[in-house]
Design a protein around this motif. Structure first.
Motif, mmCIF file in Angstrom:
data_model
loop_
_atom_site.group_PDB
_atom_site.id
_atom_site.type_symbol
_atom_site.label_atom_id
_atom_site.label_comp_id
_atom_site.label_asym_id
_atom_site.label_seq_id
_atom_site.Cartn_x
_atom_site.Cartn_y
_atom_site.Cartn_z
ATOM 1 N N LYS B 12 0.853 -1.185 0.000
ATOM 2 C CA LYS B 12 0.000 0.000 0.000
ATOM 3 C C LYS B 12 0.892 1.239 0.000
ATOM 4 C CE LYS B 12 -3.345 2.523 2.874
ATOM 5 N NZ LYS B 12 -4.380 2.442 3.922
ATOM 6 N N LEU B 13 0.741 2.064 -1.026
ATOM 7 C CA LEU B 13 1.521 3.300 -1.129
ATOM 8 C C LEU B 13 0.598 4.505 -1.029
ATOM 9 C CD1 LEU B 13 3.911 2.601 -4.180
ATOM 10 C CD2 LEU B 13 4.194 1.939 -1.775
ATOM 11 N N LEU B 14 1.053 5.512 -0.305
ATOM 12 C CA LEU B 14 0.276 6.741 -0.189
ATOM 13 C C LEU B 14 0.833 7.783 -1.146
ATOM 14 C CD1 LEU B 14 0.357 6.923 3.705
ATOM 15 C CD2 LEU B 14 -1.535 6.064 2.303
ATOM 16 N N VAL B 15 -0.056 8.574 -1.712
ATOM 17 C CA VAL B 15 0.371 9.718 -2.504
ATOM 18 C C VAL B 15 -0.254 10.949 -1.851
ATOM 19 C CG1 VAL B 15 0.489 10.753 -4.798
ATOM 20 C CG2 VAL B 15 0.416 8.271 -4.555
ATOM 21 N N ILE B 16 0.591 11.755 -1.232
ATOM 22 C CA ILE B 16 0.072 12.897 -0.480
ATOM 23 C C ILE B 16 0.792 14.187 -0.872
ATOM 24 C CG2 ILE B 16 -0.750 11.555 1.498
ATOM 25 C CD1 ILE B 16 1.795 12.053 2.944
ATOM 26 N N GLY B 17 0.233 15.288 -0.438
ATOM 27 C CA GLY B 17 0.784 16.603 -0.764
ATOM 28 C C GLY B 17 -0.353 17.593 -0.923
ATOM 29 N N ASP B 18 0.000 18.859 -1.044
ATOM 30 C CA ASP B 18 -1.030 19.895 -1.090
ATOM 31 C C ASP B 18 -1.931 19.762 -2.317
ATOM 32 O OD1 ASP B 18 -0.546 21.041 1.285
ATOM 33 O OD2 ASP B 18 -0.028 23.020 0.507
ATOM 34 N N LEU B 19 -3.052 20.485 -2.268
ATOM 35 C CA LEU B 19 -3.987 20.332 -3.384
ATOM 36 C C LEU B 19 -3.449 20.971 -4.670
ATOM 37 C CD1 LEU B 19 -6.809 22.856 -3.504
ATOM 38 C CD2 LEU B 19 -5.744 22.571 -1.280
ATOM 39 N N GLY B 20 -3.742 20.314 -5.743
ATOM 40 C CA GLY B 20 -3.343 20.838 -7.046
ATOM 41 C C GLY B 20 -1.892 20.593 -7.430
ATOM 42 N N VAL B 21 -1.168 19.786 -6.662
ATOM 43 C CA VAL B 21 0.233 19.542 -7.021
ATOM 44 C C VAL B 21 0.371 18.475 -8.105
ATOM 45 C CG1 VAL B 21 1.128 20.268 -4.784
ATOM 46 C CG2 VAL B 21 0.589 17.853 -5.168
ATOM 47 N N GLY B 22 -0.707 17.714 -8.338
ATOM 48 C CA GLY B 22 -0.681 16.735 -9.423
ATOM 49 C C GLY B 22 -0.655 15.282 -8.981
ATOM 50 N N LYS B 23 -1.119 15.022 -7.785
ATOM 51 C CA LYS B 23 -1.112 13.642 -7.283
ATOM 52 C C LYS B 23 -1.943 12.712 -8.179
ATOM 53 C CE LYS B 23 -2.787 15.070 -3.321
ATOM 54 N NZ LYS B 23 -2.735 16.516 -3.564
ATOM 55 N N THR B 24 -3.165 13.156 -8.478
ATOM 56 C CA THR B 24 -4.037 12.324 -9.312
ATOM 57 C C THR B 24 -3.438 12.141 -10.701
ATOM 58 O OG1 THR B 24 -5.947 13.145 -8.083
ATOM 59 C CG2 THR B 24 -6.395 12.077 -10.184
ATOM 60 N N SER B 25 -2.861 13.216 -11.235
ATOM 61 C CA SER B 25 -2.254 13.135 -12.572
ATOM 62 C C SER B 25 -1.099 12.140 -12.598
ATOM 63 C CB SER B 25 -1.747 14.514 -13.007
ATOM 64 O OG SER B 25 -2.837 15.381 -13.206
ATOM 65 N N ILE B 26 -0.298 12.154 -11.552
ATOM 66 C CA ILE B 26 0.833 11.218 -11.486
ATOM 67 C C ILE B 26 0.315 9.784 -11.491
ATOM 68 C CG2 ILE B 26 2.609 10.335 -9.910
ATOM 69 C CD1 ILE B 26 3.223 13.298 -9.213
ATOM 70 N N ILE B 27 -0.720 9.541 -10.701
ATOM 71 C CA ILE B 27 -1.269 8.185 -10.625
ATOM 72 C C ILE B 27 -1.919 7.780 -11.951
ATOM 73 C CG2 ILE B 27 -3.065 6.781 -9.524
ATOM 74 C CD1 ILE B 27 -2.364 8.253 -6.909
ATOM 75 N N LYS B 28 -2.663 8.699 -12.557
ATOM 76 C CA LYS B 28 -3.304 8.394 -13.847
ATOM 77 C C LYS B 28 -2.237 8.064 -14.890
ATOM 78 C CE LYS B 28 -7.610 8.641 -12.985
ATOM 79 N NZ LYS B 28 -8.692 9.541 -12.676
ATOM 80 N N ARG B 29 -1.172 8.836 -14.886
ATOM 81 C CA ARG B 29 -0.084 8.579 -15.828
ATOM 82 C C ARG B 29 0.540 7.217 -15.550
ATOM 83 N NH1 ARG B 29 1.377 9.591 -20.598
ATOM 84 N NH2 ARG B 29 1.465 11.859 -20.412
ATOM 85 N N TYR B 30 0.777 6.935 -14.307
ATOM 86 C CA TYR B 30 1.478 5.715 -13.918
ATOM 87 C C TYR B 30 0.615 4.485 -14.178
ATOM 88 C CZ TYR B 30 4.360 2.623 -11.000
ATOM 89 O OH TYR B 30 5.150 1.612 -10.544
ATOM 90 N N VAL B 31 -0.659 4.583 -13.888
ATOM 91 C CA VAL B 31 -1.536 3.402 -13.967
ATOM 92 C C VAL B 31 -2.217 3.302 -15.334
ATOM 93 C CG1 VAL B 31 -3.577 2.285 -12.980
ATOM 94 C CG2 VAL B 31 -1.913 3.400 -11.483
ATOM 95 N N HIS B 32 -2.687 4.418 -15.867
ATOM 96 C CA HIS B 32 -3.457 4.372 -17.120
ATOM 97 C C HIS B 32 -2.708 4.937 -18.320
ATOM 98 C CE1 HIS B 32 -6.864 3.213 -14.661
ATOM 99 N NE2 HIS B 32 -6.705 4.294 -13.926
#
Lengths: 436, 212
Positions: B12-32
């Protein structure tokens, strides 16, 4: 007035207490709205939590006041024959849009219905009277889910007539409007009905993304959210609130849109004045909505934590198998239902479904704050087959966070609402039903 | 996917940080393997799964927990952190304030989550949006190394979800440290120092990834 007699007459002491409690709540949240003037009395009564009944009642009063104003304007209008007078009232434009809307609806009605049709609709109306004293919603829903297409059109036409009848008068009986709206509002009268209901579609192809990307829309949303945030310092701006503006904005803008325009409608093509009215209507409707669910968006979002917990208890009672399955695979309700509460299921269903859902939420007492819980429970259990088939935490969570509702329309929402209503009814006499 | 004789790890890995830094984008890029500039704000937590063929004998399944950046949600981070084995803390190189929040996130993480051996979970720092040209870190590589050492990050990467820069590399680095910490739960792992080549940052190596 009609509205007054329609609402429940509370006993005087209760009523006094409620009003005070609401004012107390207002001062607690350091809201910039008018505060109560008797602070000592308020402090004496001090209640920790906002009673949602109070909110409903206060909102009711606002509407009553507006209605009276509206009536005054009507008189003025008759005396002075001057329509500009009407528009000069800030309050009436806030609550009802403006009189032009009401008028256009009634005009539309008289011009479009033949003698025959109006005879029919008045018959319909009298037939519907006994129905309305019982919970009217079940029958409405049953019609929805079982109706055959040919019958539907007729039924829809008669429903539209009922709405038009109701909206035609200078005063609208809001109780009646709520009952009618519960099972869905025809597109033609939805803008006015929403404005009336919340102080107060079929738009299947309208993409909220396309809309949101327009700079003009961004501008309007930002203003709405900014003003709301500074007037509600206890809440500030919470991610997700922006979603809640969208249905209002879309419904109100649809009034100015041809059916073939929805796919690529350019908001900036509308006159500035129209946009300002839409912005104001959206702001006030959103404010009214949020008033009922304030503790969802205060620090640490206690309202949401509480509701997720309540959902868990409710599901445990209504479908133990599903509950146990989630539990065994270590799926926590917070992991999927936080968003259900924070965004009122908006992220889980298409916008057209949210709009249909809100027809009912606005007609149901405590729709957004309480009834929503039952809708969420019905929504979860709706997927019981798929949930029970998934035997893996990962797959379960991915499924629950990406439920396949893309094709959903009014039918699915109506079924969901009927089930939610049934649950609410079943648990109505068990006030502690979500406690262990 | 799993062949006979293969080991499987689930992290289980966490992806954290302030809003709008691109966490979701990083995951979308990595996974999809895709990118959109218009993701909506994450509400609560989003979940994604990535399966890696680590080596001939090992399959690694990564549970990626994309946690909403708004600080208000802070009260719930404890629930989301539970049983995580590693974390990415992300900031946006074009917004210095998001870098200032990095230590806050790290403190939040370390105060609420430790490995069974009592050590903090391996955490990699991601300097995202490095494609934007406005780089507040420019030529500050040495300072960043020092920052990572002082704050207990096992490494850092300049990343771009948009241009797909260094995301796989950062992930492999984190997984490497997790595996190392798992296989030898008592031995502590030396923090890694990453020296990104700012002009050709497509390939950045994580020094620890050659250690074992």
């Amino acid at each position: 007035s009609l509205i007054k007699t329609g609402s429940k007459p509370p006993t005087t002491p209760v009523k006094l207490k409620k009003v005070s409690t609401f004012q107390e709540f207002e001062s607690n949240t350091s809201d910039a709205w008018d505060l109560g003037d008797d602070d000592d009395e308020l402090l004496a009564i001090a209640a920790e939590n906002l009673n949602t009944e109070v909110v409903m009642e206060t909102a009711h009063k606002v509407i009553q006041n507006h209605s009276k104003l509206q009536e005054q304007h009507k008189l003025q209008e008759e005396q002075l024959q001057e329509e500009k007078q009407v528009e000069s009232s800030e309050l009436s434009s806030v609550a009802y849009g403006d009189n032009r809307l009401v008028k256009s609806v009634s005009e539309g009605h008289t011009s479009s219905s033949s003698d025959n049709a109006s005879e029919n609709s008045s018959m319909q109306r009298s037939q519907s009277l006994p129905q309305t004293s019982t919970p009217p919603l079940v029958s409405g829903i049953a019609d929805h889910s079982t109706s055959i297409t040919s019958a539907l059109t007729e039924r829809e036409a008669s429903r539209l007539d009922k709405f038009k009848q109701l909206l035609a008068g200078p005063n609208t009986n809001l109780e009646e409007l709520r009952k009618l709206s519960w099972s869905g509002i025809p597109k033609q009268v939805r803008p006015i009905a929403w404005k009336l209901l919340s102080i107060h579609i079929d738009i299947p192809r309208m993409s909220p993304e396309v809309l949101r990307l327009q700079p003009k829309v961004t501008e309007i949303f930002e203003r709405i959210l900014f003003i709301w945030a500074i007037r509600h310092p206890a809440s500030g701006y919470v991610q997700g609130i922006n979603d809640l503006v969208t249905p209002f904005f879309v419904v109100f803008i649809c009034e100015y849109m041809e059916d073939d325009e929805v796919e690529n409608f350019d908001v900036s093509s509308l006159p500035e004045e129209v946009l300002q009215n839409i912005e104001a209507d959206s702001y006030w409707c959103m404010s009214k909505l949020l008033d009922g669910i304030q503790d969802n968006y205060t620090f640490a979002q206690p309202g949401i934590q509480k509701k997720v917990k309540m959902l868990e208890e409710l599901v445990r009672r209504i479908d133990e198998q599903v509950h146990r399955h989630l539990d065994e695979h270590e799926v926590k309700y917070l992991q999927f239902a936080f968003r259900w509460m924070n965004n009122l299921l908006m992220r889980e269903v298409p916008l057209r479904c949210t709009i249909r859902l809100w027809d009912t939420y606005q007609s149901e007492p405590e729709g957004f704050s309480h009834f929503h819980l039952y809708v969420c429970a019905a929504f979860l259990v709706r997927w019981r087959k798929e949930i029970l088939e998934e035997k893996d935490f990962q797959e379960l969570l991915i499924f629950l966070q990406n439920l396949p509702t893309m094709h959903w329309g009014n039918e699915e929402i109506s079924v969901l609402l009927a089930e939610a209503y049934r649950l609410k009814f079943a648990f109505a006499d068990a006030p502690n039903h979500y406690k262990k | 996917m799993q062949k006979p004789g293969q080991k499987e790890h689930l992290y289980k890995l966490l992806v954290i940080g302030d809003l709008g830094v691109g966490k979701t984008s990083i995951i979308k890029r990595y996974v999809h393997q895709n990118f959109s500039p218009h993701y909506r704000a994450t509400i609560g937590v989003d979940f994604a799964l990535k399966v890696l063929s680590w080596d001939a004998e090992t399959v690694v399944r990564l549970q990626l927990w994309d946690i909403a950046g708004q600080e208000r949600f802070g009260n719930m981070t404890r629930v989301y952190y539970r049983e995580a084995m590693g974390a990415f803390i992300v900031f946006d190189v074009t917004r210095p304030a998001t870098f200032e929040a990095v230590t806050k996130w790290k403190e939040d993480l370390d105060s609420k989550l430790v490995l069974p051996n009592g050590k903090p979970v391996p955490t990699v720092l991601l300097a995202n949006k490095c494609d934007q040209g406005i780089d507040v870190l420019m030529n500050n590589g040495i300072k960043m190394d020092q920052f990572c050492q002082e704050n207990g990050f096992v490494g850092w990467f300049e990343t771009s979800a948009k241009e797909n820069i260094n995301i796989n590399e950062a992930s492999r680095c984190l997984v490497k440290h997790i595996i190392a910490s798992e296989s030898d739960p008592i031995q502590s792992i030396e923090p890694d120092i990453i020296k990104p080549h700012l002009n050709s940052s497509k390939i950045v190596s994580c020094s620890a990834c050659f250690k074992s």
